[in-house]
Motif scaffolding. Structure first.
Motif, mmCIF file in Angstrom:
data_model
loop_
_atom_site.group_PDB
_atom_site.id
_atom_site.type_symbol
_atom_site.label_atom_id
_atom_site.label_comp_id
_atom_site.label_asym_id
_atom_site.label_seq_id
_atom_site.Cartn_x
_atom_site.Cartn_y
_atom_site.Cartn_z
ATOM 1 N N THR A 165 7.864 -48.581 17.906
ATOM 2 C CA THR A 165 8.104 -50.334 17.797
ATOM 3 C C THR A 165 9.326 -49.721 16.647
ATOM 4 N N ILE A 166 9.381 -49.206 15.732
ATOM 5 C CA ILE A 166 10.328 -49.115 14.741
ATOM 6 C C ILE A 166 11.536 -48.453 15.344
ATOM 7 N N ALA A 167 11.312 -47.412 16.148
ATOM 8 C CA ALA A 167 12.406 -46.683 16.976
ATOM 9 C C ALA A 167 13.014 -47.398 17.803
ATOM 10 N N SER A 168 12.473 -48.523 18.240
ATOM 11 C CA SER A 168 13.097 -49.522 19.305
ATOM 12 C C SER A 168 14.250 -50.054 18.957
ATOM 13 N N VAL A 169 14.593 -50.131 17.559
ATOM 14 C CA VAL A 169 15.661 -51.047 16.994
ATOM 15 C C VAL A 169 16.876 -50.057 16.884
ATOM 16 N N PRO A 170 17.851 -50.237 17.368
ATOM 17 C CA PRO A 170 19.241 -49.426 17.062
ATOM 18 C C PRO A 170 19.565 -48.961 15.592
ATOM 19 N N GLY A 171 19.538 -47.836 15.200
ATOM 20 C CA GLY A 171 19.779 -47.495 13.965
ATOM 21 C C GLY A 171 18.505 -47.040 13.246
ATOM 22 N N ALA A 172 17.250 -47.076 14.027
ATOM 23 C CA ALA A 172 16.096 -46.637 13.297
ATOM 24 C C ALA A 172 16.102 -45.285 12.606
ATOM 25 N N SER A 173 17.057 -44.473 13.195
ATOM 26 C CA SER A 173 16.823 -42.937 12.477
ATOM 27 C C SER A 173 17.372 -43.077 11.260
ATOM 28 N N SER A 174 17.692 -44.182 10.599
ATOM 29 C CA SER A 174 18.005 -44.259 9.418
ATOM 30 C C SER A 174 16.986 -44.583 8.196
ATOM 31 N N ILE A 175 15.896 -44.749 8.830
ATOM 32 C CA ILE A 175 14.786 -44.910 8.149
ATOM 33 C C ILE A 175 13.479 -44.225 8.535
ATOM 34 N N LEU A 176 13.486 -43.955 9.931
ATOM 35 C CA LEU A 176 12.184 -43.377 10.418
ATOM 36 C C LEU A 176 12.373 -41.883 10.389
ATOM 37 N N MET A 177 11.663 -41.349 9.318
ATOM 38 C CA MET A 177 11.610 -39.966 9.383
ATOM 39 C C MET A 177 10.874 -39.224 10.539
ATOM 40 N N GLY A 178 9.621 -39.662 10.705
ATOM 41 C CA GLY A 178 8.817 -38.985 11.962
ATOM 42 C C GLY A 178 7.502 -39.682 11.902
ATOM 43 N N GLY A 179 6.470 -39.168 12.465
ATOM 44 C CA GLY A 179 5.234 -39.742 12.290
ATOM 45 C C GLY A 179 4.469 -38.632 13.322
ATOM 46 N N VAL A 180 2.962 -38.765 13.153
ATOM 47 C CA VAL A 180 2.063 -37.965 13.828
ATOM 48 C C VAL A 180 0.988 -38.790 14.511
ATOM 49 N N VAL A 181 0.596 -38.551 15.614
ATOM 50 C CA VAL A 181 -0.617 -39.130 16.061
ATOM 51 C C VAL A 181 -1.710 -38.382 16.123
ATOM 52 N N THR A 182 -2.774 -38.601 15.260
ATOM 53 C CA THR A 182 -3.872 -37.910 15.143
ATOM 54 C C THR A 182 -5.012 -38.678 15.770
ATOM 55 N N TYR A 183 -5.230 -38.624 17.001
ATOM 56 C CA TYR A 183 -6.228 -39.567 17.693
ATOM 57 C C TYR A 183 -7.587 -39.023 17.375
ATOM 58 N N SER A 184 -7.709 -37.740 17.429
ATOM 59 C CA SER A 184 -9.044 -37.002 17.329
ATOM 60 C C SER A 184 -9.296 -36.617 16.018
ATOM 61 N N SER A 185 -10.624 -36.548 15.436
ATOM 62 C CA SER A 185 -11.018 -35.806 14.040
ATOM 63 C C SER A 185 -10.472 -34.767 14.000
ATOM 64 N N GLU A 186 -10.396 -33.904 15.010
ATOM 65 C CA GLU A 186 -9.901 -32.498 14.899
ATOM 66 C C GLU A 186 -8.496 -32.077 14.485
ATOM 67 N N LEU A 187 -7.872 -33.251 15.117
ATOM 68 C CA LEU A 187 -6.482 -33.357 14.891
ATOM 69 C C LEU A 187 -6.204 -33.988 13.120
ATOM 70 N N LYS A 188 -6.931 -34.940 12.686
ATOM 71 C CA LYS A 188 -6.832 -35.706 11.515
ATOM 72 C C LYS A 188 -7.125 -34.336 10.548
ATOM 73 N N CYS A 189 -7.874 -33.585 10.834
ATOM 74 C CA CYS A 189 -8.421 -32.247 10.084
ATOM 75 C C CYS A 189 -7.365 -31.292 9.785
ATOM 76 N N SER A 190 -6.935 -30.957 11.109
ATOM 77 C CA SER A 190 -6.010 -29.648 10.881
ATOM 78 C C SER A 190 -4.737 -29.975 10.722
ATOM 79 N N ILE A 191 -4.037 -31.250 11.158
ATOM 80 C CA ILE A 191 -2.577 -31.775 10.923
ATOM 81 C C ILE A 191 -2.523 -32.318 9.318
#
Length: 174
Positions: free
Chosen positions: A35-61
């Motif tokens: 949603t943030i990236a849907s706006v032109p120019g979002a690269s000036s504010i959005l550094m990135g993100g992670v999707v950690t849907y599982s507990s395993e990824l929450k712990c490992s990442i």
């Protein structure tokens, strides 16, 4: 506020304050970053993100201690706060860190949930304020709605809450 204009207002506000954001998403599964990236120019504010849907990824990442999830569940405020702190380790140069977890549908025998459908947990960490004001936590229950409506409402609420955090902290600095 028109929900279609909210991402643009969000982008403009972060740009005006020269702020960057990074997201750790579970229940929203990337919808917040998208949603943030849907706006032109979002690269000036959005550094990135992670999707950690599982507990395993929450712990490992995000390096969440598994005992936090065992004690409180993957969909809890405690886990959400740990997700924010994990983000800080991954992206130390951002200004705003957002994490979100929650329950969008009933559990299954293989993956039981500890809570109600519609429970959403949000943690926002804002580095540019006094240490005691940096972490904001929000809980909401959106009720037993369609899973995608819960996810969309969570994203809209997060955008609004981040703006509230920025605005309240900037008022205190003035």
């Amino acid at each position: 506020m028109n929900n279609n204009s909210l991402p643009q207002i969000f982008l403009n506000t972060l740009n005006n304050h020269k702020l960057t954001i990074v997201c750790a998403e579970s229940i929203t599964a990337g919808l917040l970053s998208s949603t943030i990236a849907s706006v032109p120019g979002a690269s000036s504010i959005l550094m990135g993100g992670v999707v950690t849907y599982s507990s395993e990824l929450k712990c490992s990442i995000l390096k969440i201690d598994p005992s936090v999830i065992d004690k409180h569940s993957a969909e809890s405020m405690e886990t959400t706060v740990e997700m924010v702190y994990g983000l800080i380790k991954i992206y130390p140069s951002a200004d705003i860190y957002v994490a979100v977890t929650g329950i969008a549908s009933p559990g299954t025998p293989e993956y039981p949930v500890n809570g109600e459908v519609g429970d959403v947990f949000i943690a926002i960490y804002y580095k540019r304020t006094k240490p005691e004001l940096r972490l904001s936590k929000f809980y909401m229950n959106l009720g037993n709605l369609d899973r995608n409506i819960i996810r969309e409402e969570a994203v809209q609420t997060i955008l609004e809450k981040v703006l509230d955090v920025i605005n309240s902290n900037n008022l205190k600095e003035s």
